[in-house]
Write a protein that holds these residues in place. Sequence first.
Motif, PDB file in Angstrom:
ATOM      1  N   UNK A   1       0.602  -1.150  -0.075  1.00 59.95           N
ATOM      2  CA  UNK A   1      -0.103   0.282   0.038  1.00 59.95           C
ATOM      3  C   UNK A   1       0.839   1.391  -0.040  1.00 59.95           C
ATOM      4  N   UNK A   2       2.056   1.234   0.507  1.00 60.46           N
ATOM      5  CA  UNK A   2       2.741   2.383   0.643  1.00 60.46           C
ATOM      6  C   UNK A   2       3.276   3.005  -0.760  1.00 60.46           C
ATOM      7  N   UNK A   3       3.463   2.006  -1.736  1.00 66.53           N
ATOM      8  CA  UNK A   3       3.840   2.603  -3.063  1.00 66.53           C
ATOM      9  C   UNK A   3       2.695   2.941  -3.867  1.00 66.53           C
ATOM     10  N   UNK A   4       1.439   2.951  -3.489  1.00 62.67           N
ATOM     11  CA  UNK A   4       0.339   3.181  -4.276  1.00 62.67           C
ATOM     12  C   UNK A   4       0.344   4.554  -4.625  1.00 62.67           C
ATOM     13  N   UNK A   5       0.331   4.902  -6.012  1.00 55.68           N
ATOM     14  CA  UNK A   5      -0.017   6.124  -6.486  1.00 55.68           C
ATOM     15  C   UNK A   5      -1.289   6.554  -6.862  1.00 55.68           C
ATOM     16  N   UNK A   6      -1.768   7.818  -6.369  1.00 54.73           N
ATOM     17  CA  UNK A   6      -3.095   8.197  -6.789  1.00 54.73           C
ATOM     18  C   UNK A   6      -3.183   8.549  -7.963  1.00 54.73           C
ATOM     19  N   UNK A   7      -4.515   8.140  -8.777  1.00 49.62           N
ATOM     20  CA  UNK A   7      -4.655   8.507  -9.909  1.00 49.62           C
ATOM     21  C   UNK A   7      -5.920   9.551  -9.992  1.00 49.62           C
ATOM     22  N   UNK A   8      -6.335  10.059 -11.293  1.00 48.69           N
ATOM     23  CA  UNK A   8      -7.531  11.093 -11.466  1.00 48.69           C
ATOM     24  C   UNK A   8      -8.386  10.685 -10.335  1.00 48.69           C
ATOM     25  N   UNK A   9      -9.123   9.462 -10.799  1.00 44.71           N
ATOM     26  CA  UNK A   9     -10.257   9.200 -10.220  1.00 44.71           C
ATOM     27  C   UNK A   9     -10.130   9.343  -8.558  1.00 44.71           C
ATOM     28  N   UNK A  10      -8.925   8.831  -7.822  1.00 40.79           N
ATOM     29  CA  UNK A  10      -8.886   9.226  -6.437  1.00 40.79           C
ATOM     30  C   UNK A  10      -8.669  10.455  -6.235  1.00 40.79           C
ATOM     31  N   UNK A  11      -8.132  11.286  -6.917  1.00 42.00           N
ATOM     32  CA  UNK A  11      -8.214  12.750  -6.598  1.00 42.00           C
ATOM     33  C   UNK A  11      -9.269  13.467  -6.667  1.00 42.00           C
ATOM     34  N   UNK A  12     -10.138  12.997  -7.701  1.00 40.15           N
ATOM     35  CA  UNK A  12     -11.568  13.428  -7.997  1.00 40.15           C
ATOM     36  C   UNK A  12     -12.565  12.958  -6.833  1.00 40.15           C
ATOM     37  N   UNK A  13     -12.414  11.874  -6.395  1.00 39.71           N
ATOM     38  CA  UNK A  13     -12.978  11.397  -4.976  1.00 39.71           C
ATOM     39  C   UNK A  13     -12.740  12.339  -3.974  1.00 39.71           C
ATOM     40  N   UNK A  14     -11.458  12.621  -3.745  1.00 38.62           N
ATOM     41  CA  UNK A  14     -11.143  13.419  -2.589  1.00 38.62           C
ATOM     42  C   UNK A  14     -11.643  14.870  -2.895  1.00 38.62           C
ATOM     43  N   UNK A  15     -11.591  15.383  -4.014  1.00 36.02           N
ATOM     44  CA  UNK A  15     -12.177  16.753  -4.316  1.00 36.02           C
ATOM     45  C   UNK A  15     -13.809  16.815  -3.819  1.00 36.02           C
ATOM     46  N   UNK A  16     -14.468  15.587  -4.496  1.00 41.54           N
ATOM     47  CA  UNK A  16     -15.763  15.678  -4.112  1.00 41.54           C
ATOM     48  C   UNK A  16     -16.063  15.417  -2.499  1.00 41.54           C
ATOM     49  N   UNK A  17     -15.406  14.479  -1.975  1.00 42.53           N
ATOM     50  CA  UNK A  17     -15.802  14.408  -0.478  1.00 42.53           C
ATOM     51  C   UNK A  17     -15.298  15.531   0.283  1.00 42.53           C
ATOM     52  N   UNK A  18     -14.380  16.357   0.112  1.00 39.82           N
ATOM     53  CA  UNK A  18     -13.819  17.452   0.776  1.00 39.82           C
ATOM     54  C   UNK A  18     -14.851  18.502   0.611  1.00 39.82           C
ATOM     55  N   UNK A  19     -15.593  18.307  -0.652  1.00 37.58           N
ATOM     56  CA  UNK A  19     -16.717  19.574  -0.578  1.00 37.58           C
ATOM     57  C   UNK A  19     -17.893  19.247   0.286  1.00 37.58           C
ATOM     58  N   UNK A  20     -18.063  17.947   0.176  1.00 32.17           N
ATOM     59  CA  UNK A  20     -19.470  17.441   0.909  1.00 32.17           C
ATOM     60  C   UNK A  20     -19.199  15.889   1.322  1.00 32.17           C
ATOM     61  N   UNK A  21     -18.904  15.794   2.452  1.00 28.28           N
ATOM     62  CA  UNK A  21     -18.445  14.659   3.133  1.00 28.28           C
ATOM     63  C   UNK A  21     -19.850  13.573   3.271  1.00 28.28           C
ATOM     64  N   UNK A  22     -21.022  14.100   2.959  1.00 28.64           N
ATOM     65  CA  UNK A  22     -22.112  13.302   3.102  1.00 28.64           C
ATOM     66  C   UNK A  22     -22.463  12.920   1.630  1.00 28.64           C
ATOM     67  N   UNK A  23     -21.779  13.055   0.820  1.00 27.04           N
ATOM     68  CA  UNK A  23     -22.047  12.487  -0.497  1.00 27.04           C
ATOM     69  C   UNK A  23     -22.191  10.886  -0.479  1.00 27.04           C
ATOM     70  N   UNK A  24     -23.172  10.446  -0.737  1.00 25.63           N
ATOM     71  CA  UNK A  24     -23.510   8.778  -0.737  1.00 25.63           C
ATOM     72  C   UNK A  24     -22.528   8.321  -1.848  1.00 25.63           C
ATOM     73  N   UNK A  25     -22.225   6.887  -1.516  1.00 26.90           N
ATOM     74  CA  UNK A  25     -21.310   6.060  -2.424  1.00 26.90           C
ATOM     75  C   UNK A  25     -21.956   6.376  -3.883  1.00 26.90           C
ATOM     76  N   UNK A  26     -23.237   5.991  -3.846  1.00 27.34           N
ATOM     77  CA  UNK A  26     -23.964   5.842  -5.271  1.00 27.34           C
ATOM     78  C   UNK A  26     -23.720   7.060  -5.818  1.00 27.34           C
ATOM     79  N   UNK A  27     -24.086   8.444  -5.247  1.00 22.26           N
ATOM     80  CA  UNK A  27     -23.575   9.731  -6.030  1.00 22.26           C
ATOM     81  C   UNK A  27     -22.067   9.797  -6.485  1.00 22.26           C
ATOM     82  N   UNK A  28     -21.293   9.471  -5.525  1.00 18.07           N
ATOM     83  CA  UNK A  28     -19.956   9.733  -5.700  1.00 18.07           C
ATOM     84  C   UNK A  28     -19.554   8.770  -6.969  1.00 18.07           C
TER      85      UNK A  28
END
Length: 158
Positions: A1-28
Amino acid sequence: MTDYKLDNIDWKILDILQSDASTSNLELSEKVFLSPSPCSRRVKNLENLGYISRRVTLIDPRKAGLPVTVFVQVTMHHQVKKDLDHFAQRVLEWPQVMECYLMTGDFDYLIRVVTPDLFAYQEFLDQLTQVSGVDHVKSSFSLKPICYKTELPLGHLL
């Protein structure tokens, strides 16, 4: 896990969740164009890797009866490990301390405190000045917030 490199989808997930942590998994999952199961695994992975440290609800301090915001500059007598560690422990005990940073420059710590009134701040200040190693305290009262963000600017990573 320590060598895991975040891709664009990971960064998009982070961007969405930091804006609204209540976003459901389905919406996300719909927003990042993944099916729900892999999306959920990615969120769990981001939590395990420490990119998501916790999810919170932000409450308006004024509506919660905490309209007084004070920025406190603390100067220690000496920057010795024992005093710094003791100060850090004490700060963690005070619920009115919202943020605390060890600083460079003219003072050692910058603290953001919220209280219901000036009397409550004075009580906090009495405790703060009794901490061993504290030499000088300077308080600056916020008149009104101009900008307050909790979202990191991740746009350059998307």
